[in-house]
Structures are given as structure tokens and as C-alpha cells.
Write a protein that holds these residues in place. Structure first.
Motif, short mmCIF file in Angstrom:
data_model
loop_
_atom_site.label_atom_id
_atom_site.label_comp_id
_atom_site.label_asym_id
_atom_site.label_seq_id
_atom_site.Cartn_x
_atom_site.Cartn_y
_atom_site.Cartn_z
N ASN A 146 115.21 127.39 58.96
CA ASN A 146 113.93 127.50 58.29
C ASN A 146 113.53 128.97 58.16
OD1 ASN A 146 111.04 127.59 57.91
ND2 ASN A 146 110.98 125.43 58.48
N VAL A 147 113.05 129.36 56.97
CA VAL A 147 112.70 130.75 56.71
C VAL A 147 111.63 131.27 57.68
CG1 VAL A 147 111.65 132.32 55.03
CG2 VAL A 147 113.34 130.65 54.29
N ALA A 148 110.63 130.44 57.98
CA ALA A 148 109.54 130.88 58.85
C ALA A 148 110.06 131.27 60.22
CB ALA A 148 108.50 129.77 58.99
N VAL A 170 98.48 141.99 52.11
CA VAL A 170 98.64 140.53 52.06
C VAL A 170 99.51 140.15 50.86
CG1 VAL A 170 97.43 138.35 51.69
CG2 VAL A 170 96.51 140.02 53.28
N GLY A 171 99.28 140.82 49.73
CA GLY A 171 100.09 140.55 48.55
C GLY A 171 101.55 140.88 48.79
N SER A 172 101.80 142.01 49.46
CA SER A 172 103.17 142.38 49.80
C SER A 172 103.82 141.34 50.70
CB SER A 172 103.19 143.75 50.48
OG SER A 172 104.49 144.11 50.89
N GLY A 173 103.08 140.90 51.71
CA GLY A 173 103.61 139.88 52.61
C GLY A 173 103.90 138.58 51.88
N ALA A 174 103.02 138.23 50.92
CA ALA A 174 103.22 137.00 50.14
C ALA A 174 104.50 137.09 49.32
CB ALA A 174 102.02 136.75 49.24
N LEU A 175 104.73 138.24 48.67
CA LEU A 175 105.93 138.40 47.86
C LEU A 175 107.19 138.41 48.73
CD1 LEU A 175 104.77 141.02 45.20
CD2 LEU A 175 105.29 138.61 44.84
N PHE A 176 107.11 139.03 49.90
CA PHE A 176 108.26 138.99 50.81
C PHE A 176 108.54 137.55 51.25
CE2 PHE A 176 107.80 143.64 51.96
CZ PHE A 176 109.06 143.99 51.52
N GLY A 177 107.45 136.79 51.52
CA GLY A 177 107.64 135.40 51.90
C GLY A 177 108.24 134.57 50.79
N THR A 219 102.13 139.56 57.80
CA THR A 219 101.77 138.13 57.88
C THR A 219 102.81 137.29 57.14
OG1 THR A 219 100.39 138.30 55.89
CG2 THR A 219 99.30 138.64 58.01
N GLU A 220 103.88 137.94 56.71
CA GLU A 220 104.94 137.26 55.95
C GLU A 220 105.43 135.96 56.59
OE1 GLU A 220 109.65 137.79 54.85
OE2 GLU A 220 108.53 139.47 55.69
N PRO A 221 105.70 135.92 57.93
CA PRO A 221 106.22 134.66 58.49
C PRO A 221 105.28 133.48 58.27
CG PRO A 221 106.59 136.45 60.02
CD PRO A 221 105.71 136.99 58.94
N VAL A 222 103.96 133.70 58.42
CA VAL A 222 103.00 132.61 58.21
C VAL A 222 103.02 132.18 56.75
CG1 VAL A 222 100.56 131.99 58.24
CG2 VAL A 222 101.53 133.33 60.12
N GLN A 223 103.03 133.16 55.84
CA GLN A 223 103.07 132.83 54.42
C GLN A 223 104.41 132.20 54.04
OE1 GLN A 223 100.83 135.50 51.70
NE2 GLN A 223 101.05 137.04 53.31
N ALA A 224 105.49 132.66 54.67
CA ALA A 224 106.80 132.06 54.40
C ALA A 224 106.82 130.60 54.85
CB ALA A 224 107.89 132.84 55.13
N ALA A 225 106.14 130.30 55.97
CA ALA A 225 106.06 128.91 56.43
C ALA A 225 105.34 128.05 55.39
CB ALA A 225 105.32 128.84 57.76
N LEU A 226 104.26 128.60 54.80
CA LEU A 226 103.51 127.86 53.78
C LEU A 226 104.35 127.66 52.53
CD1 LEU A 226 100.94 126.62 52.59
CD2 LEU A 226 100.20 128.94 51.98
N PHE A 227 104.97 128.74 52.03
CA PHE A 227 105.78 128.63 50.81
C PHE A 227 107.02 127.76 51.05
CE2 PHE A 227 103.78 132.92 49.89
CZ PHE A 227 102.91 132.41 48.96
N GLY A 228 107.59 127.86 52.25
CA GLY A 228 108.74 127.02 52.57
C GLY A 228 108.40 125.54 52.53
N PHE A 229 107.20 125.21 53.01
CA PHE A 229 106.75 123.81 52.97
C PHE A 229 106.48 123.36 51.54
CE2 PHE A 229 103.11 120.85 52.88
CZ PHE A 229 103.70 119.76 53.51
N LEU A 230 105.81 124.22 50.76
CA LEU A 230 105.44 123.85 49.40
C LEU A 230 106.64 123.77 48.46
CD1 LEU A 230 102.19 125.98 48.90
CD2 LEU A 230 102.35 123.53 49.38
N ILE A 231 107.60 124.69 48.63
CA ILE A 231 108.73 124.77 47.70
C ILE A 231 109.92 123.93 48.17
CG2 ILE A 231 110.40 126.34 46.62
CD1 ILE A 231 108.26 128.54 46.79
N LEU A 232 110.23 124.01 49.47
CA LEU A 232 111.44 123.35 49.98
C LEU A 232 111.15 122.15 50.86
CD1 LEU A 232 113.53 126.53 50.93
CD2 LEU A 232 113.66 125.18 48.84
#
Length: 299
Positions: A250-252, A162-169, A104-117
Motif C-alpha cells: 500500500n502506498v500510504a 499542501v498542494g505539493s504533498g497532494a501531487l506527490f501523493g 503530509t503526503e502519506p496521509v493524502q496518499a492514503a486518501l487517494f489510494g483508497f479513492l483510486i485503488l
């Protein structure tokens, strides 16, 4: 076709190759050593790559500032943690479902990308990202029974996945942030600088860890230097591709297109290892292909 697309596909191919080579290394060393080889043996090749990029570049080499070092270190540590969690999954029941959730990393990366960048994703792009994740889940649970799938939805393995995907994101967003923080320089040059910096940090951290906690693993790593070099070469090639693509896009989007790695894995399983492919796995592969076409069309 935008340059980031073929670069991402090449990165996914080399990552699949690195994973296969790393799997063989597990016969010679434990998880810590096999994880270190990805970073430590990849660093010399990353340095060579940086020298080549510098020679081909027309501008000066951008020097990392404090923010770049912080972002690279944060991404590097997050990537180490994500890798350890993913490897840990293989010792748990229903690890296939957990592994699917790590994708699920791409979805989480989209969220973190929005929040951070502040990166945004178009509605079609977000749909493609979500569809790709569905395809990955179908592939990952393709050999599991329906009872195993239901049981795995709320399992410990799923939570770790999910935690692994979050850290990868998080790591992917941090790497993009580091490259953007360099400010000047061509995309390939900035990506190469961040790659070398990140691998150096990761190598030092893991060397110190093994020196303090498991010196015998250092000997196993030294004895496995020949296959380790192949892992390092393929891993550095994959990382160079990922870092360059994430500097350009974009990372996502990059991580979603990177799910094409699962197609390479299925092809290897079918054509090389002569393994049986289930209908769910074929359906998942088809969804990923459609998601990739939608993603390319949406960007």
C-alpha cells in the motif's frame, strides 16, 4: 520482515543522497535544469536496471498497455508539478512550515489510494502514518519561532506545501496503479518497466519545455553532465526502490516508512555538517522512529 520494508529504507537513503547532490547542482544551473537532471540523467541507469532485472527474471517482460501509459504519464506529470511547487517554497517566507505541510503526503496518499485503488489502511497503520507526519512537522519547524509557526499555519507557503504533498501523493498512487495494471510479471520487473516508462515521459516533457522556453538551460545541463550522472544514479536507485516497494505494498505504508529519510537528513546535519539540532527536531525524530516501529508492527 516483509521485503518492502528494507527496500523502502534503501530508497529513502538514496533519495537523501540525491537531494544533497542536487543541491550542489543549483550552483551551476537553475531550478528547471536541476529538476530535469533527476529524470534525464536517471533514465540511462533505469534502462540498465531494467536489463539486469529482465536477465534475472524467469517470466516474460510485461508490455505496457494504454492504461499503464496513462497512469505512468499522470504520475510523472504530477511528480514534476510537486517538485516545482516544493522548490518554489524556498522563495517564500515561512517556507519551513510550507515544507512541513508538503510532508503530509502519506496521509493524502492514503486518501487517494483508497479513492483510486480501493487500498485500505488498518487503524494502527493510520495512527502510525499520522504520527509520522507530526514528527516531520516538528523537524521542519524546529528552527522557527512560535510566532513564525502560528503565522505559517494559514500562509501561502502552507497552502502550496499542501498542494505539493497532494501531487506527490497522487503521483505515488498513479505509479502503483501503473505497476498493478501490467498484470503479469514479478514485482521488481513490473516496477522496472514502469520506472523506465515514467522517466522517459518526464525527460521528453522537460526537454521539450526547455527547448521551447529556455534553451540556455540546456547548455548548462550539458556542461554539468559529470555531477548530473551522480544525481541520476542516486535518483534512479531511489526511484527503483520506491516503485518496487509500492508495487508490493500500500502506498500510504510505503510513504510513511519513507519518512525515515528525515532521520538520515538529521544524521547528516549533525555528524557531517556539524550543525546544531534543536529539541523539537530531536522530538520529531523520536516520533518518526516510534511511528515506524508501529507501522512495521501493524503490517
Amino acid at each position: 520482515m516483509p521485503l518492502w520494508i528494507p527496500i523502502t529504507i534503501a530508497a529513502a537513503f538514496f533519495q537523501n543522497l540525491r537531494s544533497g547532490l542536487q543541491k550542489r547542482l543549483k550552483r551551476q544551473m537553475r531550478t528547471t535544469g536541476a529538476t530535469f537532471v533527476r529524470f534525464g540523467f536517471g533514465l540511462p541507469f533505469a534502462l540498465v536496471y531494467l536489463v539486469v532485472v529482465v536477465q534475472l527474471s524467469t517470466g516474460p517482460v510485461p508490455l505496457p498497455n494504454g492504461w499503464v501509459v496513462l497512469a505512468a504519464a499522470s504520475g510523472g506529470l504530477a511528480q514534476i508539478g510537486a517538485t516545482f511547487l516544493l522548490v518554489y517554497l524556498f522563495g517564500l517566507r515561512n517556507f519551513m512550515v510550507g515544507t512541513a505541510y508538503s510532508k503530509t503526503e502519506p496521509v493524502q496518499a492514503a486518501l487517494f489510494g483508497f479513492l483510486i485503488l480501493g487500498d485500505t489502511v488498518s487503524p494502527l497503520g493510520l495512527l502510525a502514518v499520522a504520527a509520522g507526519v507530526v514528527g516531520v512537522i516538528l523537524i521542519s519547524v524546529g528552527n522557527a519561532g512560535s510566532r513564525d509557526i502560528v503565522r505559517g499555519l494559514a500562509s501561502r507557503a502552507a497552502l502550496i506545501g499542501v498542494g505539493s504533498g497532494a501531487l506527490f501523493g497522487i503521483s505515488a498512487v498513479c505509479f502503483r496503479a501503473a505497476a498493478l495494471a501490467l498484470g503479469s510479471g514479478e514485482a521488481a520487473l513490473r516496477a522496472a518497466v514502469v520506472l523506465v516508462l515514467t522517466l522517459a515521459i518526464q525527460s521528453i516533457v522537460m526537454l521539450l519545455w526547455m527547448a521551447i522556453r529556455d534553451r540556455s538551460e540546456l547548455r548548462r545541463v550539458a556542461n554539468g553532465w559529470r555531477p548530473g550522472l551522480l544525481v541520476g544514479l542516486s535518483g534512479a536507485s531511489a526511484s527503483a526502490g520506491w516503485f518496487t516497494a509500492m508495487t508490493l505494498q500500500n502506498v500510504a505504508y510505503v510513504r510513511a516508512l519513507g519518512q525515515i529519510e528525515l532521520i538520515f537528513t538529521l544524521a547528516s546535519s549533525l555528524l557531517w555538517f556539524r550543525e546544531r539540532i534543536t529539541r523539537l527536531e530531536l522530538a520529531g525524530a523520536g516520533i518518526i522512529v516510534l511511528a515506524i516501529f508501529a507501522l512495521i508492527g501493524g503490517t
